[in-house]
Design a protein around this motif. Structure first.
Motif, PDB file in Angstrom:
ATOM      1  N   GLU A 195      12.137  70.531   1.361  1.00 23.98           N
ATOM      2  CA  GLU A 195      11.013  71.405   1.040  1.00 23.98           C
ATOM      3  C   GLU A 195      11.355  72.875   1.254  1.00 23.98           C
ATOM      4  O   GLU A 195      11.098  73.707   0.381  1.00 23.98           O
ATOM      5  CB  GLU A 195       9.792  71.013   1.880  1.00 23.98           C
ATOM      6  N   HIS A 196      11.916  73.254   2.387  1.00 25.42           N
ATOM      7  CA  HIS A 196      12.260  74.660   2.607  1.00 25.42           C
ATOM      8  C   HIS A 196      13.773  74.876   2.747  1.00 25.42           C
ATOM      9  O   HIS A 196      14.205  75.955   3.143  1.00 25.42           O
ATOM     10  CB  HIS A 196      11.540  75.217   3.841  1.00 25.42           C
ATOM     11  N   GLN A 197      14.585  73.852   2.470  1.00 27.59           N
ATOM     12  CA  GLN A 197      16.047  73.958   2.403  1.00 27.59           C
ATOM     13  C   GLN A 197      16.668  74.432   3.713  1.00 27.59           C
ATOM     14  O   GLN A 197      17.691  75.137   3.722  1.00 27.59           O
ATOM     15  CB  GLN A 197      16.471  74.903   1.274  1.00 27.59           C
ATOM     16  N   LEU A 198      16.088  74.047   4.854  1.00 30.63           N
ATOM     17  CA  LEU A 198      16.676  74.383   6.143  1.00 30.63           C
ATOM     18  C   LEU A 198      17.835  73.424   6.430  1.00 30.63           C
ATOM     19  O   LEU A 198      17.694  72.208   6.288  1.00 30.63           O
ATOM     20  CB  LEU A 198      15.623  74.280   7.242  1.00 30.63           C
ATOM     21  N   LEU A 199      18.988  73.976   6.821  1.00 28.92           N
ATOM     22  CA  LEU A 199      20.166  73.178   7.131  1.00 28.92           C
ATOM     23  C   LEU A 199      20.173  72.849   8.626  1.00 28.92           C
ATOM     24  O   LEU A 199      20.119  73.760   9.463  1.00 28.92           O
ATOM     25  CB  LEU A 199      21.439  73.931   6.752  1.00 28.92           C
ATOM     26  N   THR A 200      20.226  71.578   8.974  1.00 31.08           N
ATOM     27  CA  THR A 200      20.305  71.130  10.368  1.00 31.08           C
ATOM     28  C   THR A 200      21.654  70.446  10.580  1.00 31.08           C
ATOM     29  O   THR A 200      22.095  69.633   9.764  1.00 31.08           O
ATOM     30  CB  THR A 200      19.173  70.153  10.700  1.00 31.08           C
ATOM     31  N   ILE A 201      22.298  70.785  11.697  1.00 31.92           N
ATOM     32  CA  ILE A 201      23.643  70.300  12.006  1.00 31.92           C
ATOM     33  C   ILE A 201      23.612  69.673  13.395  1.00 31.92           C
ATOM     34  O   ILE A 201      23.163  70.294  14.364  1.00 31.92           O
ATOM     35  CB  ILE A 201      24.673  71.447  11.965  1.00 31.92           C
ATOM     36  N   GLY A 202      24.066  68.432  13.521  1.00 37.59           N
ATOM     37  CA  GLY A 202      24.175  67.769  14.807  1.00 37.59           C
ATOM     38  C   GLY A 202      25.557  67.938  15.392  1.00 37.59           C
ATOM     39  O   GLY A 202      26.569  67.943  14.669  1.00 37.59           O
ATOM     40  N   THR A 203      25.641  68.075  16.714  1.00 40.97           N
ATOM     41  CA  THR A 203      26.912  68.358  17.382  1.00 40.97           C
ATOM     42  C   THR A 203      27.204  67.302  18.446  1.00 40.97           C
ATOM     43  O   THR A 203      26.335  66.492  18.812  1.00 40.97           O
ATOM     44  CB  THR A 203      26.859  69.748  18.042  1.00 40.97           C
ATOM     45  N   GLU A 204      28.424  67.356  18.961  1.00 41.48           N
ATOM     46  CA  GLU A 204      28.822  66.427  20.014  1.00 41.48           C
ATOM     47  C   GLU A 204      28.232  66.809  21.365  1.00 41.48           C
ATOM     48  O   GLU A 204      28.169  65.971  22.269  1.00 41.48           O
ATOM     49  CB  GLU A 204      30.354  66.381  20.114  1.00 41.48           C
ATOM     50  N   GLU A 205      27.805  68.068  21.546  1.00 39.73           N
ATOM     51  CA  GLU A 205      27.212  68.519  22.808  1.00 39.73           C
ATOM     52  C   GLU A 205      25.746  68.147  22.939  1.00 39.73           C
ATOM     53  O   GLU A 205      25.089  68.537  23.901  1.00 39.73           O
ATOM     54  CB  GLU A 205      27.365  70.037  22.958  1.00 39.73           C
ATOM     55  N   GLY A 206      25.206  67.412  21.968  1.00 39.65           N
ATOM     56  CA  GLY A 206      23.816  67.008  22.035  1.00 39.65           C
ATOM     57  C   GLY A 206      22.851  68.085  21.632  1.00 39.65           C
ATOM     58  O   GLY A 206      21.739  68.162  22.178  1.00 39.65           O
TER      59      GLY A 206
END
Length: 630
Positions: A195-206
């Protein structure tokens, strides 16, 4: 009815929600010929009744990922071995194409509404681009990739890898752009909000890093440690993020490496709900069913369907093979599982949503299966007959509320049955325990190295068989079919019975005499042989024919030879005017030798030399041209 031509297996009926396994039943190999396939379908009822949603919906060894195109017309799957990608057309219910690759597919992304443009992230640090006709281009990235996501407005392909940077590849310009740098050691997954094209990225540090792809700026950082959830037994240990999925513009779900699913609102740093799978395995797939407000999450062991309001479970699927990924067909109750087995599993849950349009017959099958009555299984009740009630002493309870009449017996509570059985026979468990201990000790004794001893049952028969084994080389005691003859007392031969003595008169008489001799020898001892002979003579007089002598074999042979010579030297006797001559009996070899000598003597008398015959026929020599020819 349609249900007679096809069959579905209900694998779970918890909470009055049925889950149907569409992959149950036999499957035919790919290499079989069409003629053989038709013959098997004609002869095998189970093959005819199986449901095959998509033709050849399987991989040679295992499937790693599944995906559905935006137009919901194609299903794509990657697997091994050899590494390959398959595309299925749901309108034709068949395989559209199959392409083999040089390396295993880690992740793939569908760049168009259909199958015509694909991006494949391979395990050898390459990204391959495929178009409608096949392979198009290959490009290499600096580190090993883990996930990729495509931003439609800017034509940018974002790749997370085993480093702090997120690579940006612009497909319109055909070159890498400035990467997004995060203050972490490695990035695991990424995804866009539609809907608003927000990029979310998951990391190994939680942590979950939020970026704006328009300005390429960092917007927010969400730390899972601030959720106040006990992720691990070790204090201060925060799990890594293994999966991400957006529901709408504000809500999204995060899966951790320790088996928890967290539901978040972008406006808050604390989760709305935490759901634990209780297996401690990483969550690799997340999906939302917005119409029913359900969440579908899966790890390598189980797939769970639960309500996002309170986290209560609706259904669960636990296949035999490990799950690599789960995929829900959009706006339907059809679930596709990529597992470590050759089959790509498919399940249908009518309570989640109706079936897709291309397999709408599943709704008809489910409705007909609901009408078929299922047998009721009473887990907490025991079925007993009238005879069982008399043995338990509960015959007086017939007609009461504690017994429910059913067919030729009654149903009674399982706890009441165990109590009554314990009262009726209180020593059953003790006897059973002693028997198990005795059997265990006998098994341990059997494994030891020990000398052979005669068995306790049928000892005389065993000795007789051992003698026959020494002569013939075959031991009947080693045959497992007759093992109980020497171990079970019920098979013991009663040699004192009248039937045995009638069938074996000579054996019984000799056994009796042998027993008397052994008793007299024990009472007298081996020192006084004369006393032993005197006592045996009292038991067995000479008329009854048992003489115990200790003369050697050589002495007995000499006595027999002397008697023969005396009888031969007596001459002849006249009985009734006839002459009877007594002679010693000759052996057959001596007679044969005597006949041969007599035959040779007769041949010498009638025989003559052959030289006289040759001299009579021999004439003068014949010569021709100076050479003798005769």
């Amino acid at each position: 009815a349609l249900i007679r031509e096809a069959s579905m297996e209900a694998v779970c009926t918890a909470n009055d929600v049925k889950v149907y396994n569409l992959s149950a039943g036999k499957s035919l190999p790919e290499w079989i010929s069409d003629r053989k396939r038709r013959a098997l379908l004609k002869s095998d009822l189970a093959l005819r009744r199986r449901i095959e949603l998509l033709q050849d919906f399987c991989m040679p060894a295992a499937c790693t990922q599944l995906g559905v195109s935006v137009d919901k017309q194609y299903v794509l799957a990657s697997g091994v071995y050899k590494p390959r990608i398959k595309c299925y057309d749901v309108n034709q219910l068949s395989l559209k194409f199959e392409r083999c690759l040089c390396a295993e597919v880690t992740r793939f992304a569908i760049l168009s509404d259909d199958y015509s443009k694909l991006a494949l992230l391979l395990a050898d640090r390459n990204i391959e681009f495929h178009v409608q006709h096949g392979f198009h281009y290959r490009i290499r990235i600096p580190t090993f990739g883990r996930d990729l996501a495509y931003h439609y407005p800017s034509c940018d392909l974002f790749i997370t890898a085993a480093c702090s940077e997120v690579y940006r590849l612009n497909l319109e310009q055909g070159r890498f752009l400035t990467p997004l740098t995060n203050r972490v050691s490695a990035c695991t997954v990424c995804g866009f909000n539609s809907e608003h094209q927000l990029l979310t990225i998951g990391t190994e540090e939680g942590t979950v890093e939020c970026w704006d792809p328009r300005s390429h700026s960092h917007v927010r950082r969400l730390a899972l440690a601030s959720a106040g959830v006990n992720y691990s037994d070790s204090p201060g240990c925060v799990p890594s993020v293994t999966s991400l999925r957006h529901k709408n513009s504000l809500h999204f779900a995060v899966g951790t490496s320790t088996g928890q699913v967290l539901l978040y609102d972008l406006r808050s740093s604390r989760p709305l709900l935490c759901k634990d799978h209780c297996y401690g395995l990483p969550i690799h797939s997340l999906d939302f069913q917005q119409s029913e407000k359900l969440v579908i999450s899966s790890d390598s062991k189980i797939l769970k369907v639960w309500r996002e309001d309170d986290g209560s479970a609706l259904a669960a699927i636990e296949p035999d093979d490990h799950i690599n990924q789960s995929c829900q067909f959009p706006d339907s109750g059809l679930l596709l599982l990529a597992t470590e087995g050759p089959k790509m599993l498919s399940y249908y849950i009518p309570a989640v949503s109706p079936a897709p349009r291309w397999c709408s017959f599943l709704d008809t099958l489910a409705e007909e299966l609901e009408e078929v009555p299922e047998p009721v299984v009473y887990d907490d009740y025991k079925f007993v007959t009238s005879k069982d009630l008399e043995n338990l002493g509960l015959a007086h309870m017939v007609g009461s509320d504690l017994l429910r009449a059913y067919m030729h017996g009654f149903f009674m509570d399982m706890k009441l049955y165990h109590k009554a059985k314990a009262v009726a026979d209180p020593f059953v468990y003790d006897e059973y325990r002693k028997k198990r201990i005795r059997d265990k000790l006998e098994e341990e004794k059997a494994s030891r190295v020990c000398s052979k001893k005669p068995p306790a049952v049928n000892k005389n028969l065993a000795e007789k068989l051992l003698k026959e084994e020494f002569k013939k080389g075959h031991n009947l005691m080693e045959d497992n079919r007759f093992a109980a003859l020497f171990t079970n007392p019920e098979f013991e031969v009663n040699e004192k019975s009248s039937e045995y003595q009638l069938l074996h008169p000579v054996t019984s008489k000799m056994d009796k005499k042998r027993k008397i001799v052994e008793e007299e020898r024990e009472s007298v001892g081996e020192s006084s042989e004369e006393e032993l002979e005197r006592r045996l003579a009292e038991h067995f007089p000479p008329s009854k024919g048992l003489h115990v002598t200790r003369t050697s074999l050589k002495q007995r042979l000499q006595e027999e030879e002397g008697e023969g010579e005396m009888e031969a030297g007596r001459g002849t006797s006249v009985l009734g005017g006839r002459v009877a001559t007594l002679q010693t009996r000759k052996s057959q070899e001596e007679k044969k030798q005597q006949d041969v000598c007599q035959h040779r003597a007769e041949r010498r008398k009638v025989g003559r030399s052959a030289s006289s015959i040759l001299q009579h026929k021999r004439g003068q020599a014949v010569y021709w041209r100076g050479h003798r020819v005769k």
